[in-house]
Motif scaffolding. Sequence first.
Motif, PDB file in Angstrom:
ATOM      1  N   GLY A   1       0.796  -1.188  -0.087  1.00  0.00           N
ATOM      2  CA  GLY A   1      -0.074   0.053   0.096  1.00  0.00           C
ATOM      3  C   GLY A   1       0.656   1.198   0.142  1.00  0.00           C
TER       4      GLY A   1
ATOM      5  N   ALA B   1      -7.006  -0.209  -5.158  1.00  0.00           N
ATOM      6  CA  ALA B   1      -7.445  -0.101  -3.687  1.00  0.00           C
ATOM      7  C   ALA B   1      -8.772  -1.046  -3.884  1.00  0.00           C
TER       8      ALA B   1
ATOM      9  N   SER C   1      -8.903  -4.564  -1.643  1.00  0.00           N
ATOM     10  CA  SER C   1      -9.989  -4.857  -0.519  1.00  0.00           C
ATOM     11  C   SER C   1     -10.704  -6.201  -0.932  1.00  0.00           C
TER      12      SER C   1
ATOM     13  N   PHE D   1      -6.999  -5.194   5.591  1.00  0.00           N
ATOM     14  CA  PHE D   1      -7.891  -4.266   4.841  1.00  0.00           C
ATOM     15  C   PHE D   1      -7.378  -2.848   5.206  1.00  0.00           C
ATOM     16  N   TRP D   2      -7.600  -2.688   6.507  1.00  0.00           N
ATOM     17  CA  TRP D   2      -7.150  -1.312   6.845  1.00  0.00           C
ATOM     18  C   TRP D   2      -5.763  -0.805   6.731  1.00  0.00           C
TER      19      TRP D   2
ATOM     20  N   ILE E   1      -5.452   0.014   2.760  1.00  0.00           N
ATOM     21  CA  ILE E   1      -6.353   1.042   2.261  1.00  0.00           C
ATOM     22  C   ILE E   1      -6.054   2.093   2.634  1.00  0.00           C
TER      23      ILE E   1
ATOM     24  N   THR F   1      -2.660   3.563   0.938  1.00  0.00           N
ATOM     25  CA  THR F   1      -2.958   3.510  -0.503  1.00  0.00           C
ATOM     26  C   THR F   1      -3.579   4.813  -0.903  1.00  0.00           C
ATOM     27  N   LEU F   2      -4.740   5.112  -0.220  1.00  0.00           N
ATOM     28  CA  LEU F   2      -5.442   6.192  -0.607  1.00  0.00           C
ATOM     29  C   LEU F   2      -5.075   7.486   0.122  1.00  0.00           C
TER      30      LEU F   2
ATOM     31  N   CYS G   1     -15.498   6.875  -2.510  1.00  0.00           N
ATOM     32  CA  CYS G   1     -14.582   5.436  -2.786  1.00  0.00           C
ATOM     33  C   CYS G   1     -14.421   4.852  -1.481  1.00  0.00           C
ATOM     34  N   ILE G   2     -13.961   5.263  -0.654  1.00  0.00           N
ATOM     35  CA  ILE G   2     -13.688   4.634   0.673  1.00  0.00           C
ATOM     36  C   ILE G   2     -14.820   3.991   1.299  1.00  0.00           C
TER      37      ILE G   2
ATOM     38  N   PHE H   1     -15.671   0.974  -0.669  1.00  0.00           N
ATOM     39  CA  PHE H   1     -14.646  -0.046  -0.387  1.00  0.00           C
ATOM     40  C   PHE H   1     -14.986  -0.623   0.896  1.00  0.00           C
TER      41      PHE H   1
ATOM     42  N   GLN I   1     -16.112  -4.489   1.473  1.00  0.00           N
ATOM     43  CA  GLN I   1     -15.122  -5.575   2.289  1.00  0.00           C
ATOM     44  C   GLN I   1     -15.966  -6.075   3.408  1.00  0.00           C
TER      45      GLN I   1
END
Length: 328
Positions: free
Chosen positions: A98, A129, A133, A143-144, A147, A150-151, A176-177, A180, A184
């Motif tokens: 990430g 991303a 995910s 996942f956390w 993400i 990355t973002l 987007c988040i 995601f 997830q």
Amino acid sequence: MNSIFSQKLSDDAEIRRIEVLFDSLPSTIVVSLIGVFLCFLVLFDTAGMEPLKLWVAYMLSVLAVRAWFRYMFAKADRQIEVIHRWEWLFAFGTLLTGIGWGVLFGPLYPPPTHTDAQMFVALMVVITAFTGSVFVALSNITFWLFIIPTLSPAIFHYASTLGEQAQWPITAAACCIAVFIIVQRTLYRSSTDSLQRSTEAEILLAEQQAIFDSSPMGIAVIRGKQVIKGNLRFGELLGRRIQDLTTSRVDHHFVSKDEADRFLADTAAAFEKGHLAQGMYRLRRADGTQFWAELSGRTMAGGTGHSVWMIADVTLRVANERRTHKRD
């Protein structure tokens, strides 16, 4: 952090969850390699060669380390006491990946004169991303840790460079988040439920197989006249290998055709009424010797046409009953 929004699983299902996580790693590596290759092609004319080479070397090194993690996990003893250490190790590798994707919004980000390249980088990070995910949906911590690095650089970049005009890009990034996270959570619940059910089914099947194999009575599964499955005791009673029994017809093991026909007729009548079929018949072993067998069977649920039979050698009991009858 692992317990946040987590679903309580049995120990076996928890181990299987981590196994599935590592099983997804080859697909993750392939997707990452494709992304690295495409970014290299697009950024070749916009970023300096040295920073780009360093980024590619970093990404490939991280992917190699993660592949080594999977190799070591495949050889490890998977006990519940240590399984979460492997999850954290997997999450650490994902964190490094990430960070590598987040760097695209740092020194490697294309200048304003290359709007197409900027759009490609933004789209690539979003796609990465999202796919990431999906691949790590079974692990909350992974996942956390994937993400966020990355973002976050993308959000910080737009906030610092666009000023008031960053409202819409930041809003889009926040949406987007949110998407995601929803994806997830949905995949996590669905996958963990499926893992729990499949693990329980596997344990139950293993227990039933153990009972099937260790039963002191012969057990046979029959469909029509065909023997489908039998345990070791069934093979011992008839003096045959299980492989030979499962290619034979049940009526071929009776001493006479008349007894076989009576068995089939009695069975059909009992099953038609939904009753347990029972009876004593003479069976023949592979060496030609005969024995009295008590058979009891019941149809299996589901309308498959299968029936399960218990077979016991009652030759001594029949002989004792006959001797008693003669004395009387």
